[in-house]
Design an enzyme around this catalytic site. Structure first.
Site, PDB file in Angstrom:
ATOM      1  N   GLU A  45     -19.783   2.123 -10.726  1.00 23.96           N
ATOM      2  CA  GLU A  45     -20.500   0.735 -11.196  1.00 23.96           C
ATOM      3  C   GLU A  45     -19.286  -0.283 -10.957  1.00 23.96           C
ATOM      4  O   GLU A  45     -18.549  -0.199 -11.841  1.00 23.96           O
ATOM      5  CB  GLU A  45     -21.075   0.717 -12.592  1.00 23.96           C
ATOM      6  N   ASP A 119     -20.370 -11.758 -10.821  1.00 25.72           N
ATOM      7  CA  ASP A 119     -20.370 -13.259 -10.589  1.00 25.72           C
ATOM      8  C   ASP A 119     -20.595 -13.706  -9.232  1.00 25.72           C
ATOM      9  O   ASP A 119     -20.202 -13.235  -8.258  1.00 25.72           O
ATOM     10  CB  ASP A 119     -18.707 -13.413 -11.072  1.00 25.72           C
TER      11      ASP A 119
END
Ligand code: SAM
Length: 216
Positions: A45, A119
């Site tokens: 992840e 982001d």
């Protein structure tokens, strides 16, 4: 730095499930055999933050190993603390810049990659920082076993559209694709895991985008 952050930094130094910078390099090519002490597949992840995907997938799939990767120690602390407290053996965290990922995992060592609410880096000048910029995709291609899948879950329509565009331009294989996950046929137990940031966006009724693709 605040007291709480300092405490978390000190604590993750002692956690057996957290690797930081140079320490993580020793696991390259040996995550399953040396850290997890098995031969099971390894799943990443990336931009894991508090690691909700890694934690929940580790509980759902005990026969797979999960490594959450992020630069921020105080965020990784949350997932790592849960792993320690709940004795989740198939879960670890790595605190590094994702740019350096090839120094920490060997070619073909990874079965699947999740990128969760990364982001978006909307400014053109920061395109190279987007985690689906072709320079990153090339690294993931090296890490993944043949046919290994990439999963991107994001609230950000710009990052999602950019990723879809790159997948098409690079002739990658799309397996699942929706700009409204929770109104789609794909919203199963795995895709319904919600991260810290996802919960914030859902409170504002934001649609969640999801694409799964592979390099071969
Ligand atoms: C918006 S947060 C999302 C965290 C989590 N996945 C969630 O959904 O709650 C983005 C995370 O990506 C991490 N990150 C962004 N770029 C990174 C990079 N190049 N290397 C390591 N971590 C990065 C940040 O530290 C931050 O924790």
């Amino acid at each position: 730095m605040g007291k709480d952050k300092l405490r978390k930094f000190a604590e993750i130094d002692t956690f057996p499930n957290v690797y930081q910078l140079h320490l993580g390099k020793v696991m390259k090519g040996k995550w399953a055999s040396e850290h997890f002490k098995n031969n099971n597949p390894v799943v990443l992840e990336l931009a894991c933050g508090k690691g909700e995907y890694a934690v929940n997938l580790a509980k759902l799939f005990p026969e797979r190993n999960f490594v959450g990767v992020d630069l921020k120690g105080n965020r990784i602390w949350r997932g790592a603390r849960t792993g320690v407290d709940e004795g989740i053996q198939n879960l670890a965290f790595l605190r590094i810049q994702i740019e350096d990922i090839l120094e920490y995992f060997a070619p073909g060592e990874i079965d699947e990659i999740w990128i969760t609410f990364a982001d978006p880096q909307p400014q053109e000048s920061r395109e190279k920082k987007r985690l689906t910029f072709p320079g990153f995709l090339e690294k993931y291609r090296i890490l993944l076993k043949p046919g290994g899948r990439m999963n991107l879950k994001t609230d950000n329509d710009g990052l999602y559209n950019y990723t879809v565009e790159k997948v098409e331009e690079l002739n990658l294989i799309t397996h699942k694709n929706t700009n409204h996950l929770y109104q789609s046929e794909f919203a199963d137990e795995v895709l319904s895991i919600k991260t810290h940031y996802e919960r914030i966006y859902l409170k504002h009724d934001k649609n969640i985008n999801y694409i799964q693709f592979s390099f071969s």
